[in-house]
Design a protein around this motif. Structure first.
Motif, PDB file in Angstrom:
ATOM      1  N   GLY A 133      54.107  35.626 -50.790  1.00  0.00           N
ATOM      2  CA  GLY A 133      54.448  34.538 -51.699  1.00  0.00           C
ATOM      3  C   GLY A 133      55.792  33.956 -51.340  1.00  0.00           C
ATOM      4  N   GLY A 134      56.107  32.824 -51.953  1.00  0.00           N
ATOM      5  CA  GLY A 134      57.366  32.171 -51.656  1.00  0.00           C
ATOM      6  C   GLY A 134      57.669  31.076 -52.659  1.00  0.00           C
ATOM      7  N   VAL A 135      58.659  30.278 -52.317  1.00  0.00           N
ATOM      8  CA  VAL A 135      59.087  29.170 -53.167  1.00  0.00           C
ATOM      9  C   VAL A 135      59.359  27.958 -52.284  1.00  0.00           C
ATOM     10  CG1 VAL A 135      60.838  28.324 -54.763  1.00  0.00           C
ATOM     11  CG2 VAL A 135      60.111  30.706 -54.879  1.00  0.00           C
ATOM     12  N   LYS A 136      58.812  26.803 -52.693  1.00  0.00           N
ATOM     13  CA  LYS A 136      59.101  25.542 -52.011  1.00  0.00           C
ATOM     14  C   LYS A 136      60.051  24.711 -52.866  1.00  0.00           C
ATOM     15  CE  LYS A 136      55.149  24.793 -48.969  1.00  0.00           C
ATOM     16  NZ  LYS A 136      54.034  23.884 -48.576  1.00  0.00           N
ATOM     17  N   LEU A 137      61.004  24.065 -52.206  1.00  0.00           N
ATOM     18  CA  LEU A 137      61.968  23.191 -52.862  1.00  0.00           C
ATOM     19  C   LEU A 137      61.803  21.786 -52.274  1.00  0.00           C
ATOM     20  CD1 LEU A 137      64.394  22.813 -54.769  1.00  0.00           C
ATOM     21  CD2 LEU A 137      65.877  23.387 -52.828  1.00  0.00           C
ATOM     22  N   PRO A 138      61.088  20.890 -52.982  1.00  0.00           N
ATOM     23  CA  PRO A 138      60.886  19.535 -52.454  1.00  0.00           C
ATOM     24  C   PRO A 138      62.202  18.783 -52.292  1.00  0.00           C
ATOM     25  CG  PRO A 138      59.329  20.016 -54.220  1.00  0.00           C
ATOM     26  CD  PRO A 138      60.365  21.111 -54.242  1.00  0.00           C
ATOM     27  N   LEU A 139      62.383  18.133 -51.141  1.00  0.00           N
ATOM     28  CA  LEU A 139      63.538  17.281 -50.902  1.00  0.00           C
ATOM     29  C   LEU A 139      63.188  15.820 -51.136  1.00  0.00           C
ATOM     30  CD1 LEU A 139      64.887  18.971 -47.639  1.00  0.00           C
ATOM     31  CD2 LEU A 139      65.554  19.429 -50.014  1.00  0.00           C
ATOM     32  N   THR A 140      61.983  15.445 -50.684  1.00  0.00           N
ATOM     33  CA  THR A 140      61.431  14.121 -50.939  1.00  0.00           C
ATOM     34  C   THR A 140      59.959  14.313 -51.293  1.00  0.00           C
ATOM     35  OG1 THR A 140      60.677  13.697 -48.660  1.00  0.00           O
ATOM     36  CG2 THR A 140      62.990  13.184 -49.168  1.00  0.00           C
ATOM     37  N   ARG A 141      59.252  13.225 -51.489  1.00  0.00           N
ATOM     38  CA  ARG A 141      57.831  13.335 -51.815  1.00  0.00           C
ATOM     39  C   ARG A 141      57.040  13.968 -50.681  1.00  0.00           C
ATOM     40  NH1 ARG A 141      54.517  11.085 -55.628  1.00  0.00           N
ATOM     41  NH2 ARG A 141      52.305  10.907 -55.062  1.00  0.00           N
ATOM     42  N   TYR A 164      58.093  35.594 -48.316  1.00  0.00           N
ATOM     43  CA  TYR A 164      57.856  36.970 -47.892  1.00  0.00           C
ATOM     44  C   TYR A 164      56.372  37.111 -47.576  1.00  0.00           C
ATOM     45  CZ  TYR A 164      56.405  41.804 -48.299  1.00  0.00           C
ATOM     46  OH  TYR A 164      55.812  43.020 -48.064  1.00  0.00           O
ATOM     47  N   ARG A 165      56.051  37.830 -46.479  1.00  0.00           N
ATOM     48  CA  ARG A 165      54.648  38.057 -46.129  1.00  0.00           C
ATOM     49  C   ARG A 165      54.460  39.494 -45.629  1.00  0.00           C
ATOM     50  NH1 ARG A 165      52.830  34.303 -41.421  1.00  0.00           N
ATOM     51  NH2 ARG A 165      53.062  32.777 -43.090  1.00  0.00           N
ATOM     52  N   TYR A 166      53.318  40.044 -45.956  1.00  0.00           N
ATOM     53  CA  TYR A 166      52.942  41.386 -45.509  1.00  0.00           C
ATOM     54  C   TYR A 166      51.665  41.266 -44.693  1.00  0.00           C
ATOM     55  CZ  TYR A 166      51.099  46.168 -45.635  1.00  0.00           C
ATOM     56  OH  TYR A 166      50.587  47.396 -45.284  1.00  0.00           O
ATOM     57  N   THR A 167      51.669  41.847 -43.505  1.00  0.00           N
ATOM     58  CA  THR A 167      50.507  41.811 -42.624  1.00  0.00           C
ATOM     59  C   THR A 167      50.124  43.220 -42.227  1.00  0.00           C
ATOM     60  OG1 THR A 167      51.170  39.648 -41.738  1.00  0.00           O
ATOM     61  CG2 THR A 167      49.569  40.924 -40.455  1.00  0.00           C
ATOM     62  N   ARG A 215      43.762  54.436 -23.776  1.00  0.00           N
ATOM     63  CA  ARG A 215      43.824  53.484 -24.881  1.00  0.00           C
ATOM     64  C   ARG A 215      44.823  53.974 -25.934  1.00  0.00           C
ATOM     65  NH1 ARG A 215      40.084  49.827 -23.819  1.00  0.00           N
ATOM     66  NH2 ARG A 215      40.826  48.661 -25.639  1.00  0.00           N
ATOM     67  N   VAL A 216      45.578  53.035 -26.468  1.00  0.00           N
ATOM     68  CA  VAL A 216      46.528  53.324 -27.541  1.00  0.00           C
ATOM     69  C   VAL A 216      46.019  52.640 -28.802  1.00  0.00           C
ATOM     70  CG1 VAL A 216      48.903  53.135 -28.324  1.00  0.00           C
ATOM     71  CG2 VAL A 216      48.422  53.406 -25.885  1.00  0.00           C
ATOM     72  N   ASP A 217      45.747  53.424 -29.846  1.00  0.00           N
ATOM     73  CA  ASP A 217      45.269  52.890 -31.122  1.00  0.00           C
ATOM     74  C   ASP A 217      46.360  53.037 -32.175  1.00  0.00           C
ATOM     75  OD1 ASP A 217      42.354  52.382 -30.474  1.00  0.00           O
ATOM     76  OD2 ASP A 217      42.486  54.503 -29.982  1.00  0.00           O
ATOM     77  N   LEU A 218      46.619  51.950 -32.902  1.00  0.00           N
ATOM     78  CA  LEU A 218      47.622  52.024 -33.963  1.00  0.00           C
ATOM     79  C   LEU A 218      47.331  50.985 -35.035  1.00  0.00           C
ATOM     80  CD1 LEU A 218      49.715  49.401 -33.409  1.00  0.00           C
ATOM     81  CD2 LEU A 218      50.400  50.859 -31.530  1.00  0.00           C
ATOM     82  N   ASN A 219      47.904  51.209 -36.213  1.00  0.00           N
ATOM     83  CA  ASN A 219      47.834  50.249 -37.308  1.00  0.00           C
ATOM     84  C   ASN A 219      49.191  49.576 -37.455  1.00  0.00           C
ATOM     85  OD1 ASN A 219      45.130  50.560 -38.290  1.00  0.00           O
ATOM     86  ND2 ASN A 219      45.726  52.557 -39.103  1.00  0.00           N
ATOM     87  N   VAL A 220      49.197  48.250 -37.385  1.00  0.00           N
ATOM     88  CA  VAL A 220      50.438  47.491 -37.527  1.00  0.00           C
ATOM     89  C   VAL A 220      50.594  47.111 -38.997  1.00  0.00           C
ATOM     90  CG1 VAL A 220      51.699  45.422 -36.848  1.00  0.00           C
ATOM     91  CG2 VAL A 220      50.227  46.588 -35.182  1.00  0.00           C
ATOM     92  N   ARG A 221      51.692  47.574 -39.614  1.00  0.00           N
ATOM     93  CA  ARG A 221      52.025  47.191 -40.991  1.00  0.00           C
ATOM     94  C   ARG A 221      53.379  46.494 -40.929  1.00  0.00           C
ATOM     95  NH1 ARG A 221      49.912  52.367 -41.253  1.00  0.00           N
ATOM     96  NH2 ARG A 221      48.025  52.591 -42.523  1.00  0.00           N
ATOM     97  N   ASN A 222      53.371  45.201 -41.199  1.00  0.00           N
ATOM     98  CA  ASN A 222      54.532  44.394 -40.895  1.00  0.00           C
ATOM     99  C   ASN A 222      55.006  43.610 -42.121  1.00  0.00           C
ATOM    100  OD1 ASN A 222      56.183  43.504 -38.494  1.00  0.00           O
ATOM    101  ND2 ASN A 222      55.573  41.519 -39.302  1.00  0.00           N
ATOM    102  N   HIS A 223      56.308  43.723 -42.433  1.00  0.00           N
ATOM    103  CA  HIS A 223      56.937  42.918 -43.483  1.00  0.00           C
ATOM    104  C   HIS A 223      57.752  41.822 -42.800  1.00  0.00           C
ATOM    105  CE1 HIS A 223      56.047  46.077 -46.503  1.00  0.00           C
ATOM    106  NE2 HIS A 223      56.229  46.886 -45.475  1.00  0.00           N
ATOM    107  N   SER A 224      57.666  40.595 -43.321  1.00  0.00           N
ATOM    108  CA  SER A 224      58.386  39.481 -42.704  1.00  0.00           C
ATOM    109  C   SER A 224      59.066  38.635 -43.765  1.00  0.00           C
ATOM    110  CB  SER A 224      57.433  38.591 -41.889  1.00  0.00           C
ATOM    111  OG  SER A 224      56.793  39.323 -40.871  1.00  0.00           O
ATOM    112  N   ALA A 225      60.242  38.121 -43.428  1.00  0.00           N
ATOM    113  CA  ALA A 225      60.953  37.144 -44.249  1.00  0.00           C
ATOM    114  C   ALA A 225      61.125  35.890 -43.408  1.00  0.00           C
ATOM    115  CB  ALA A 225      62.310  37.686 -44.689  1.00  0.00           C
ATOM    116  N   ILE A 226      60.609  34.760 -43.887  1.00  0.00           N
ATOM    117  CA  ILE A 226      60.636  33.533 -43.096  1.00  0.00           C
ATOM    118  C   ILE A 226      61.161  32.369 -43.930  1.00  0.00           C
ATOM    119  CG2 ILE A 226      58.678  34.290 -41.688  1.00  0.00           C
ATOM    120  CD1 ILE A 226      56.976  32.255 -43.246  1.00  0.00           C
ATOM    121  N   GLY A 227      61.522  31.304 -43.240  1.00  0.00           N
ATOM    122  CA  GLY A 227      61.911  30.061 -43.879  1.00  0.00           C
ATOM    123  C   GLY A 227      61.486  28.909 -42.991  1.00  0.00           C
ATOM    124  N   GLY A 228      61.329  27.718 -43.584  1.00  0.00           N
ATOM    125  CA  GLY A 228      60.898  26.604 -42.761  1.00  0.00           C
ATOM    126  C   GLY A 228      60.837  25.285 -43.508  1.00  0.00           C
TER     127      GLY A 228
END
Length: 263
Positions: free
Chosen positions: A200-208, A216-219, A245-258
């Motif tokens: 989830g996140g928050v958007k802040l409109p600058l113009t229309r 924040y995202r969890y993958t 072969r290498v087997d693994l589970n990727v659990r990833n937390h990310s913080a992004i902006g854009g």
């Protein structure tokens, strides 16, 4: 009778919660719009278990059974910078989107604990690693660079514009949440699998038509990679395993902006 009353009360409560949620969504003006988000940020993967396996061997050209198995108790991936883009459409306050972003789950130089049923003394992703068979042992491994990968997710989204009006359907601020299936896209050495993305996140409109956002995202997604082959020659007898072969589970937390562009 008391049991049925509790069930009825629970159902009544769920209906009331649903009605409140619908009324909140209906309280803001619905606006259909297409949007494109571009973003960057940092990912923080969780420690994970990993398994290395090889299921066959070749001795002087003949295939014979082999069951090499190495269990790694805890593997620490590196943090990394991620980039991505998301294309979607809002149908009022409900939306659908296609999200694509990079993922670089490199492995730190570290000491791991591992067990193996056979001696392992070979190159993994170009780095030499030795593990003796038997009980759990400590093994020093170098940094391992995994080829750059990416994820693609199909997301269902919901938003709650605050301060929305006829001339500003996005509101003064717009919290949102999303969830959906994700697939790991890789090069030929790594095989991806399906997983889950939510956040989830928050958007802040600058113009229309322009807004900034933080998210924040969890993958969580499974992956397996071909790390190499074991081979050698003893007294004129040559041999090699099948793919390691290498087997693994990727659990990833990310913080992004854009930036978000809507039209």
């Amino acid at each position: 009778m008391k049991r049925f009353a509790r069930i009825e009360n629970g159902e009544t409560m769920m209906r009331r919660i649903g009605l409140v949620a619908l009324s909140l969504l209906a309280a803001t003006p619905a606006s259909a719009e297409t949007f494109i988000d571009v973003f960057a940020g940092r990912s923080f993967p969780e420690n994970t278990r990993a398994t290395l396996t090889a299921d066959e061997a070749r001795i002087n050209g003949a295939i014979v059974p082999a069951e090499l198995r190495v269990e790694v108790e805890r593997l620490r991936p590196t943090n990394s910078t991620i980039y991505g883009v998301r294309l979607g459409h809002w149908f009022g306050n409900i939306g659908l989107a296609l999200d694509a972003s990079t993922l670089d789950p490199d492995v730190k130089r570290q000491t791991i604990r591992a067990t193996a049923n056979l001696r392992f003394d070979e190159s993994v992703f170009g780095e030499q690693i030795t593990i003796d068979p038997g009980r759990s042992v400590a093994v020093d491994i170098p940094r391992i660079t995994v080829p750059t990968t990416a994820t693609v997710a199909a997301l269902a989204m919901v938003r709650m514009p605050i301060g929305a009006a006829a001339g500003r359907p996005q509101g003064r601020i717009a919290p949102y949440a999303f969830a959906g299936p994700v697939y790991l896209v890789t090069d030929s050495d790594i095989s991806g699998d399906w997983g889950l993305r939510a956040g989830g996140g928050v958007k802040l409109p600058l113009t229309r038509n322009l807004a900034v956002f933080g998210e924040y995202r969890y993958t969580r997604v499974a992956a397996d990679a071909v790390a190499g082959r074991i081979g050698g020659e003893v007294m004129g007898v040559t041999g090699s395993t099948g793919d390691i072969r290498v087997d693994l589970n990727v659990r990833n937390h990310s913080a992004i902006g854009g930036l978000s562009f809507s039209f």
